[in-house]
Design a protein around this motif. Structure first.
Motif, PDB file in Angstrom:
ATOM      1  N   PHE A  48      31.488  26.262  62.248  1.00 53.84           N
ATOM      2  CA  PHE A  48      30.765  27.304  62.971  1.00 53.84           C
ATOM      3  C   PHE A  48      30.005  26.688  64.142  1.00 53.84           C
ATOM      4  O   PHE A  48      29.150  25.814  63.945  1.00 53.84           O
ATOM      5  N   LEU A  49      30.325  27.149  65.358  1.00 50.88           N
ATOM      6  CA  LEU A  49      29.727  26.619  66.580  1.00 50.88           C
ATOM      7  C   LEU A  49      28.476  27.404  66.943  1.00 50.88           C
ATOM      8  O   LEU A  49      28.506  28.634  67.039  1.00 50.88           O
ATOM      9  N   GLY A  50      27.371  26.688  67.156  1.00 46.89           N
ATOM     10  CA  GLY A  50      26.112  27.316  67.543  1.00 46.89           C
ATOM     11  C   GLY A  50      25.962  27.406  69.051  1.00 46.89           C
ATOM     12  O   GLY A  50      26.650  26.707  69.796  1.00 46.89           O
ATOM     13  N   ASP A  51      25.046  28.241  69.497  1.00 45.37           N
ATOM     14  CA  ASP A  51      24.779  28.382  70.929  1.00 45.37           C
ATOM     15  C   ASP A  51      24.331  27.068  71.567  1.00 45.37           C
ATOM     16  O   ASP A  51      24.486  26.872  72.765  1.00 45.37           O
ATOM     17  N   ASP A  52      23.757  26.178  70.762  1.00 42.84           N
ATOM     18  CA  ASP A  52      23.319  24.869  71.257  1.00 42.84           C
ATOM     19  C   ASP A  52      24.430  23.822  71.159  1.00 42.84           C
ATOM     20  O   ASP A  52      24.190  22.644  71.363  1.00 42.84           O
ATOM     21  N   TRP A  53      25.644  24.253  70.804  1.00 40.05           N
ATOM     22  CA  TRP A  53      26.843  23.430  70.680  1.00 40.05           C
ATOM     23  C   TRP A  53      26.831  22.553  69.432  1.00 40.05           C
ATOM     24  O   TRP A  53      27.689  21.699  69.255  1.00 40.05           O
ATOM     25  N   SER A  54      25.866  22.761  68.539  1.00 41.07           N
ATOM     26  CA  SER A  54      25.924  22.085  67.245  1.00 41.07           C
ATOM     27  C   SER A  54      26.985  22.783  66.400  1.00 41.07           C
ATOM     28  O   SER A  54      27.337  23.938  66.646  1.00 41.07           O
ATOM     29  N   VAL A  55      27.508  22.071  65.412  1.00 40.14           N
ATOM     30  CA  VAL A  55      28.555  22.607  64.554  1.00 40.14           C
ATOM     31  C   VAL A  55      28.060  22.561  63.110  1.00 40.14           C
ATOM     32  O   VAL A  55      27.662  21.497  62.624  1.00 40.14           O
ATOM     33  N   SER A  56      28.092  23.715  62.449  1.00 40.80           N
ATOM     34  CA  SER A  56      27.691  23.806  61.045  1.00 40.80           C
ATOM     35  C   SER A  56      28.935  23.836  60.169  1.00 40.80           C
ATOM     36  O   SER A  56      29.883  24.563  60.456  1.00 40.80           O
ATOM     37  N   LEU A  57      28.897  23.047  59.101  1.00 37.00           N
ATOM     38  CA  LEU A  57      30.009  22.965  58.162  1.00 37.00           C
ATOM     39  C   LEU A  57      29.477  23.130  56.744  1.00 37.00           C
ATOM     40  O   LEU A  57      28.449  22.552  56.389  1.00 37.00           O
ATOM     41  N   VAL A  58      30.177  23.917  55.939  1.00 38.13           N
ATOM     42  CA  VAL A  58      29.880  24.043  54.515  1.00 38.13           C
ATOM     43  C   VAL A  58      31.206  23.842  53.805  1.00 38.13           C
ATOM     44  O   VAL A  58      32.157  24.569  54.043  1.00 38.13           O
ATOM     45  N   GLN A  59      31.267  22.812  52.951  1.00 40.82           N
ATOM     46  CA  GLN A  59      32.524  22.503  52.283  1.00 40.82           C
ATOM     47  C   GLN A  59      32.282  22.040  50.857  1.00 40.82           C
ATOM     48  O   GLN A  59      31.157  21.723  50.492  1.00 40.82           O
ATOM     49  N   ARG A  60      33.370  21.972  50.116  1.00 39.49           N
ATOM     50  CA  ARG A  60      33.275  21.510  48.732  1.00 39.49           C
ATOM     51  C   ARG A  60      32.893  20.036  48.687  1.00 39.49           C
ATOM     52  O   ARG A  60      33.287  19.264  49.545  1.00 39.49           O
ATOM     53  N   ARG A  61      32.135  19.685  47.673  1.00 41.46           N
ATOM     54  CA  ARG A  61      31.595  18.323  47.537  1.00 41.46           C
ATOM     55  C   ARG A  61      32.643  17.247  47.276  1.00 41.46           C
ATOM     56  O   ARG A  61      32.358  16.063  47.444  1.00 41.46           O
ATOM     57  N   GLY A  62      33.841  17.592  46.886  1.00 36.42           N
ATOM     58  CA  GLY A  62      34.843  16.598  46.507  1.00 36.42           C
ATOM     59  C   GLY A  62      35.607  15.966  47.649  1.00 36.42           C
ATOM     60  O   GLY A  62      36.440  15.093  47.419  1.00 36.42           O
ATOM     61  N   HIS A  63      35.347  16.354  48.868  1.00 39.40           N
ATOM     62  CA  HIS A  63      36.158  15.865  49.992  1.00 39.40           C
ATOM     63  C   HIS A  63      35.786  14.442  50.407  1.00 39.40           C
ATOM     64  O   HIS A  63      34.617  14.082  50.457  1.00 39.40           O
ATOM     65  N   ARG A  64      36.807  13.653  50.744  1.00 35.60           N
ATOM     66  CA  ARG A  64      36.601  12.275  51.207  1.00 35.60           C
ATOM     67  C   ARG A  64      35.780  12.205  52.484  1.00 35.60           C
ATOM     68  O   ARG A  64      35.109  11.214  52.741  1.00 35.60           O
TER      69      ARG A  64
END
Length: 178
Positions: A48-64
């Motif tokens: 998810f791209l914010g107006d300030d160009w930061s990127v938010s990510l929510v994912q499962r804990r098992g990912h490398r």
């Protein structure tokens, strides 16, 4: 600063078009991290791209990728999609493929792990937004399940690149001051 531009000279209309493209058209992002051997690893995921160009990510804990971010927080997040309406490619720089150049929004930055409260809040907000659009196939987690199963990460931008939002092969690149 020219009227209608940010301090970096990028026209406001270009910024807005790029943000709208990511939010309304592009869908999935390609997220690149660095593995143990120092090689880039790319995967497709929701970002998810914010107006300030930061990127938010929510994912499962098992990912490398979570371990990769702990070792090296440098990340590239990109969204690529069809050429903009009215795009041209009148003077290709090297080769003529007979195609219009795709649109690209690319955010280079560093990953920061977020606290559980942020992760639950962002998960709820995005899940509600998607369900409001009729996208209901993802599982609904309780707050406790979200804390146990999910990790929240923000990519703080340092460099942005936009392609396909100007005239012809024009691109825009700028450094984000923090």
């Amino acid at each position: 600063m020219r009227p209608g531009t940010g301090g970096d000279g990028v026209p406001d209309r270009v910024r807005r078009a790029a943000l709208d493209f990511v939010r309304d058209e592009a869908g999935f992002a390609q997220v690149t991290t660095i593995d143990r051997q120092g090689f880039p690893v790319t995967r497709t995921m929701t970002a998810f791209l914010g107006d300030d160009w930061s990127v938010s990510l929510v994912q499962r804990r098992g990912h490398r990728r979570l371990g990769q971010w702990r070792r090296n927080p440098h990340t590239l997040v990109s969204w690529v999609g069809a050429a903009a309406p009215g795009a041209t490619n009148e003077r290709p720089h090297v080769f003529d493929l007979g195609l219009l150049p795709p649109r690209l929004v690319s955010v280079r930055g560093s990953a920061e792990f977020m606290p559980p409260e942020w992760t639950v809040d962002r998960y709820r907000r995005e899940l509600d937004r998607q369900r409001g659009r009729g996208h209901t196939r993802a599982p609904q987690r309780t707050d406790a399940e979200a804390v146990e199963e999910l990790a929240g990460v923000v990519i703080h931008p340092v460099r942005i690149r936009l392609e396909g939002f100007g005239v012809g092969a024009q691109s825009f690149t700028w450094t984000v001051d923090r």
